[in-house]
Design a protein around this motif. Sequence first.
Motif, mmCIF file in Angstrom:
data_model
loop_
_atom_site.group_PDB
_atom_site.id
_atom_site.type_symbol
_atom_site.label_atom_id
_atom_site.label_comp_id
_atom_site.label_asym_id
_atom_site.label_seq_id
_atom_site.Cartn_x
_atom_site.Cartn_y
_atom_site.Cartn_z
ATOM 1 N N TYR A 1 0.785 -1.054 0.065
ATOM 2 C CA TYR A 1 0.051 -0.110 -0.051
ATOM 3 C C TYR A 1 0.636 1.365 0.080
ATOM 4 N N PHE A 2 1.952 1.120 0.484
ATOM 5 C CA PHE A 2 2.867 2.172 0.814
ATOM 6 C C PHE A 2 4.442 1.922 0.311
ATOM 7 N N ASP B 1 6.902 3.722 -0.164
ATOM 8 C CA ASP B 1 8.185 4.290 0.574
ATOM 9 C C ASP B 1 8.723 3.440 1.634
ATOM 10 N N GLU C 1 -6.008 -5.609 -5.639
ATOM 11 C CA GLU C 1 -6.747 -4.158 -6.222
ATOM 12 C C GLU C 1 -5.817 -3.203 -6.317
ATOM 13 N N PHE D 1 -14.470 -0.981 -7.189
ATOM 14 C CA PHE D 1 -13.092 -0.483 -7.216
ATOM 15 C C PHE D 1 -12.941 0.852 -6.798
ATOM 16 N N LYS E 1 -3.503 8.797 -8.189
ATOM 17 C CA LYS E 1 -3.151 8.106 -6.815
ATOM 18 C C LYS E 1 -1.685 8.409 -6.650
ATOM 19 N N ALA F 1 1.176 7.223 -4.283
ATOM 20 C CA ALA F 1 1.800 6.227 -3.651
ATOM 21 C C ALA F 1 2.765 6.261 -2.587
ATOM 22 N N THR F 2 3.321 7.576 -2.712
ATOM 23 C CA THR F 2 4.567 7.627 -1.737
ATOM 24 C C THR F 2 4.115 8.683 -0.789
ATOM 25 N N LEU F 3 5.051 8.810 0.317
ATOM 26 C CA LEU F 3 4.695 9.498 1.282
ATOM 27 C C LEU F 3 4.482 10.910 1.228
ATOM 28 N N LYS F 4 5.264 11.553 0.267
ATOM 29 C CA LYS F 4 5.451 12.920 -0.155
ATOM 30 C C LYS F 4 3.774 13.042 -0.610
ATOM 31 N N ARG G 1 1.155 11.491 -0.526
ATOM 32 C CA ARG G 1 0.051 11.192 0.330
ATOM 33 C C ARG G 1 0.077 12.442 1.308
#
Lengths: 259, 440
Positions: free
Chosen positions: A167-168, A170, A257, B22, B28, B30-33, B35
């Motif tokens: 999910y993450f 990093d 997903e 879905f 989207k 996906a990285t911390l920055k 997010r």
Amino acid sequence: MLQTIKDVWEYRSMIQSLVNRDLRGRYKASVLGFLWTFIVPLCQLLVYTVVFSIILKSNIERYYLFLFVALIPWNFLSSCLTAGASCIIQQQSLVNKIYFPREVIPVSFVTAAFVNMLYCEIVVFIVSLFSGVHYTPLTLLCLFLVMIIEYVFALGITLIVCALDVYFRDLEHILGILSMAWMFMTPIMYDISVVPEQLLPVFLLNPMASIMQAYRDIMYSGAVPHINTLGAAVLMGIVFMIVGLLVFGKLKRRFSEVM
Amino acid sequence: MASTKTEKPPVVIDVQNVKKKFRVYSDKGATLKERALFRKRRAHSDHWVLKGISFQIRKGEAVGLVGENGCGKSTTLKLLTKILYPDSGTITMKGRISSLIELGAGFHPDMTGRENIYTNASIFGLSKAEIDKRLEGIIAFSELGSYIDNPVRTYSSGMYMRLAFAVAINVDADILLIDEILAVGDASYQAKCLNKLREIKRQGTTIVIVSHALGQIEQFCERSIWIESGEIREQGSPFDVHQKYLRYLNDRENHLLSDSADEESSTEDRSSGDDQGKGGSDSRGSKESGETADDGMRWGSKDMYFTSIHIENREGTTTTVLESGQPFKIVMNYKVDRPCEEPAFGIGIIRNDGLQCYGTNTVIENIPLQAESLGDSGTVVVDITNNTLIEGEYDLDVAIHKPDGFAYDYYRACLRFTVFSVIKDAGVMRLEHEWHIAEE
């Protein structure tokens, strides 16, 4: 959770072949092949011996062994933490296309890394015999037990990080830093006795501290580890394993997903 | 209830009101920055792929899932495979499940075919002993012979797929899930795979197939489930369901066409009523849709063009379902915008797998046509006195062209029709024949 364990057990032949594939595939194209498993730790040992007996003289006797005994098990945990984090993502083509208990992937990864560690431990064992460490059946039993505990602990951690990593992404990089910091927080390069007394309780919260201590008791001092050390390690191992299974069980439902 | 239905085999797949959504992220991170910094951007909308579907499949049944791309049929299969979990509803599956969704899962290029059989089969949940037992069968089925002990990276892609298929098909599952895989290797190997699947089916394995090859499903399955926008639209015998499905596709396609190019060549004209096509369509739309070959299916100068095409059965009713051995008529209405030299009419019948079954035209048959005699508009009827096509699906091509092939109006696959037959004979067409058997 029992059902999960049962499912994973039914897929044990998959685990076996994934482990096989990992171990044998790793050196398949190289000339020396499987010998590398032994050559790498031996060379590591050689370097440490040279550095710490000539350049950085340590006042701990047989420092090379002192270090080596803890370093090999640490390498195992550290590879679970960093490389293990991406094990689900690495296998996403499988995860997206075929059903099998998802736990099989981290279990296979940790098992392969563990088997790799066992080979290294053979080297450590022989070196320690040459350095005059005596083993008794009891210490050997304890060594076996400590290894199992470390395996369970590493598996618990891997289950958590590899599921989160989906999910993450990093996390892989964060874990690289974390793993380095953790290494210095754990008595690997130094003895636990140098830790200031008031910090000791905090220090012992680190599960790896007790595991390292146990390895060192057995393979460096030739002694039976203290029951408290072992007890703490067992407890930590079980706690992390349960948390790992729960977290993984929750997160695995959406793997396909997200990837 | 159990007593009245004792002969029916038990339900092995039970899907009850399953819904699946879905999340569609507009962007989207996906990285911390991303997010942390762009929380607002991570707004998502829910897309319901399945809006509550229920069905049951009994042991030994073979069922096809059909529908357009994105209708949810592959999602359904993934839910059955337990790769995805439903958001609500339940799925109960009984027995070992094997899926022919991903072939060659876990193959390691540096390992030999034999070693990879073990890896691959173990991913399907087979134990070492079970693989040992099947090993010879798998190797034989893969037709790899001595290559089996070479590393997989040295294989051709055909060999690779054969090995992969051989493993998957030999798992001996209770339930087999298949997603568009019957495209393995050459034609003869495909036939072998189909035969193997039939054998597996005979042994009582339950099979669920997702495919666009409706013909394969008809050959293979007793039931078809048509999924449309996440709901079951129709289920029943593949033949009936596909009929409706194809008509739906056809109608919708024509709807789209007529939205852009108006009703000039709409199927509604042909399929719903034979008469309105003739008088109804005026000439105005012909030019714009004519010169730009609409979708590759229709082209020509449109100096002369078809206004409607339909098929009539022996009773004179417009239909797309015909019976073998019965007469039928192809009725084409045309219109002439500009006088054309040497016009010729032609028809072609193409089976749904692309095989041309029959084609003819007025030039080949030496039927003289003069532009003057055609008038401004008219009707051409091809009266087929005996339908010798065997059971299957066919496309009708019609054309008005010059003898040299220059097209005034060439309409590829203007109609799809189905032929059914009491006699299940095989081949391309039926030869007129009688059997005479006499004892000496």
